[in-house]
Design an enzyme around this catalytic site. Structure first.
Site, PDB file in Angstrom:
ATOM      1  N   GLU A 208       0.823  -1.208   0.000  1.00  0.00           N
ATOM      2  CA  GLU A 208       0.000   0.000   0.000  1.00  0.00           C
ATOM      3  C   GLU A 208       0.863   1.267   0.000  1.00  0.00           C
ATOM      4  OE1 GLU A 208      -4.110  -0.767   1.786  1.00  0.00           O
ATOM      5  OE2 GLU A 208      -3.335   0.842   3.035  1.00  0.00           O
TER       6      GLU A 208
ATOM      7  N   HIS B  99       7.263 -26.978  -0.807  1.00  0.00           N
ATOM      8  CA  HIS B  99       6.602 -28.093  -1.488  1.00  0.00           C
ATOM      9  C   HIS B  99       5.450 -27.609  -2.366  1.00  0.00           C
ATOM     10  CE1 HIS B  99       8.858 -31.158   0.814  1.00  0.00           C
ATOM     11  NE2 HIS B  99       9.007 -30.105   1.615  1.00  0.00           N
TER      12      HIS B  99
ATOM     13  N   LYS C  24     -14.245   0.549  -3.830  1.00  0.00           N
ATOM     14  CA  LYS C  24     -15.344   0.953  -2.940  1.00  0.00           C
ATOM     15  C   LYS C  24     -16.445   1.624  -3.744  1.00  0.00           C
ATOM     16  CE  LYS C  24     -12.384   1.791   1.058  1.00  0.00           C
ATOM     17  NZ  LYS C  24     -11.818   2.812   1.923  1.00  0.00           N
TER      18      LYS C  24
HETATM   19  O1  PA5 Z   1      -3.364   1.631   5.795  1.00  0.00           O
HETATM   20  C1  PA5 Z   1      -4.476   2.087   5.608  1.00  0.00           C
HETATM   21  O2  PA5 Z   1      -4.699   3.302   5.691  1.00  0.00           O
HETATM   22  C2  PA5 Z   1      -5.656   1.196   5.297  1.00  0.00           C
HETATM   23  O3  PA5 Z   1      -5.271  -0.106   5.120  1.00  0.00           O
HETATM   24  C3  PA5 Z   1      -6.666   1.256   6.414  1.00  0.00           C
HETATM   25  O4  PA5 Z   1      -6.054   0.859   7.606  1.00  0.00           O
HETATM   26  C4  PA5 Z   1      -7.875   0.393   6.146  1.00  0.00           C
HETATM   27  O5  PA5 Z   1      -8.451   0.727   4.913  1.00  0.00           O
HETATM   28  C5  PA5 Z   1      -8.913   0.546   7.245  1.00  0.00           C
HETATM   29  O6  PA5 Z   1      -9.277   1.879   7.392  1.00  0.00           O
HETATM   30  P1  PA5 Z   1     -10.038   2.406   8.653  1.00  0.00           P
HETATM   31  O7  PA5 Z   1      -9.186   2.187   9.855  1.00  0.00           O
HETATM   32  O8  PA5 Z   1     -10.275   3.835   8.353  1.00  0.00           O
HETATM   33  O9  PA5 Z   1     -11.322   1.614   8.764  1.00  0.00           O
END
Ligand code: PA5
Length: 445
Positions: free
Chosen positions: A287, A308, A422
């Site tokens: 990310e 394996h 989303k």
């Molecule tokens: O690293 C990030 O920002 C994302 O992976 C969020 O943690 C994830 O989308 C969850 O978001 P939130 O804590 O706002 O529900």
């Protein structure tokens, strides 16, 4: 002794000293940009000095709340996704007994997770399991608007209120969210839940050392002081402006290999308890770096199991990858291989040896085989799977990630690409305001 060491003894065939030096130099520059808060996304650097800023009073409050929440409770459901899930899951799995749910007696509640998927069977079966057991819940969402955890929390809240009433539920629910914004904050205030704040300047995937990770880890009975101490010491180590800094080394080498066309980094472990640590690492790097059509693809394998299944590919498949081996010096138990009078399996040469020795030889043998098969290997070494070293490892990977993202030339602290699915999901579910998009999407299916 440094809690995390980078071992580059086998890197020579892939990277000569001169180019390594060049990358170390660039990596040190990126470290300065990060430390001086001069780079992109610099309003999300609250995690950089977080470990050293956590006070004894904060840890005490976390432990007290964990104690209250656990009192007489068999299961604590932790709701969250992505950065609001993976850190706690990684550390709890790493430190827990491998068969914790089967232990006849437990000193601490079993921590289970929800809202990290929208699986109907998963959530129905979770409700089935907590029906007959005393349960509590930690709901985590920084934005407070993420769909998956919100759906899971609806289910748990309704279940709790039917079972324990409104007042009883209030005692059993803790919310961790933004200090002022979002639906979860509004709900928590309205319902009177105990809350913890996720600081504005710490993004989800860098939040494991905030209450997001620390509260569930404390509930599971692990030493959050040692975890934070390990991270705080690593904060000092990785602030060093020289090439002894392991975060500088790791960021440099992985970017040097990427620049040579190695587009996939495979994180390897030899301890099944580290499976979810790899998942946390995959999110952190995927990310943070996967943007602007750039970035190493972070993959993971659990050896020797996956030798394996993936071993063949790693040895002889496309040569666009390298491995980073998470190497643990000592296991927590001692178990030796017994002698067998018949020796039908011809393994008596192993009798009396520890399983860990076999595992280590598998690790070293695989390392050399893969290097010979043209797969560069970086080793990240820690002494043991314990709170202190895991805290150090978490922070080490976070710091390297920040440096690495800057080396790559991206903003490591945003995640614009996460929004695309989303929008489509909402449109396909007929969310008011998304009607036209929904119609257009349906025509394409
Ligand atoms: O690293 C990030 O920002 C994302 O992976 C969020 O943690 C994830 O989308 C969850 O978001 P939130 O804590 O706002 O529900």
């Amino acid at each position: 002794m440094c809690a995390v060491k980078i071992n580059l003894r086998t890197i020579a065939p892939f990277l000569d000293e001169k180019s390594l030096e060049k990358w170390y130099e660039k990596s040190l520059q990126s470290l300065s940009v990060l430390e001086n808060r001069e780079g992109r996304g610099n309003d999300y650097l609250g995690w950089v000095n977080l470990p050293s800023s956590i006070t004894a009073a904060e840890l005490k409050e976390l432990k007290e709340v964990a104690g209250k929440l656990s009192n007489g409770v068999e299961i604590v459901v932790v709701i969250g996704i992505g950065g609001s899930y993976l850190g706690a899951k990684a550390i709890i799995d790493a430190l827990s007994h491998s068969f914790v749910s089967l232990l006849p007696e437990r000193k601490h509640p079993l921590v289970v997770f929800a809202g990290q998927n929208i699986g109907e069977d998963y959530h129905a079966e979770l409700l089935e399991v907590i029906k007959e057991r005393s349960a509590a819940c930690i709901v985590i969402s920084k934005s407070g608007t993420t769909t998956e955890p919100a759906i899971a929390f609806r289910l748990i809240k309704q279940h709790f209120e039917e079972k324990y009433g409104k007042a009883g539920s209030r005692e059993r629910i803790v919310a961790i969210t933004d200090k002022a914004r979002g639906a979860l904050r509004t709900l928590a205030v309205q319902e009177g839940y105990h809350t913890f704040v996720i600081p504005d300047d710490i993004g989800g995937r860098f939040s494991v050392l905030t209450p997001v990770g620390l509260l569930p880890i404390a509930v599971a009975g692990f030493d959050i002081e040692a975890l934070v101490k390990g991270a705080a010491n690593m904060e000092i180590t990785t602030a060093k402006k020289d090439v002894s800094n392991p975060a500088v080394q790791y960021a440099a080498v992985r970017n040097a290999l990427y620049a040579q066309g190695r587009k996939i980094e495979v994180l390897v472990n030899y301890n099944p308890k580290l499976h979810y640590f790899t998942e946390w690492w995959k999110q952190l790097y995927g990310e943070s770096e996967g943007k602007e059509h750039k970035g190493l693809f972070p993959a993971g394998v659990d050896f020797t199991s996956d030798l394996h299944s993936m071993g063949q590919y790693l040895q002889e498949g496309e040569r666009r990858l390298f491995e980073t081996v998470l190497s643990v010096a000592h296991s927590s138990h001692t178990l030796t291989i017994p002698n067998d009078a018949q020796n039908l399996d011809q393994l008596n040469f192993l009798a009396g040896k520890r399983l860990d020795e076999c595992n280590k030889m598998a690790e070293l043998g695989t390392l050399l085989a893969h290097v010979d098969g043209d797969v560069p290997n970086i080793r990240v070494e820690i002494p043991a799977v314990e709170e202190y070293y895991l805290g150090a490892l978490l922070y080490f990977f976070e710091k390297s990630c920040g440096i690495s993202g800057y080396l790559l030339g991206v903003n490591p602290f945003d995640q614009p690409g996460v929004e695309a699915y989303k929008k489509n999901m909402f449109a396909l579910l007929n969310k008011p305001g998304f009607e036209q998009e929904g119609e257009a999407l349906r025509k394409r299916l």
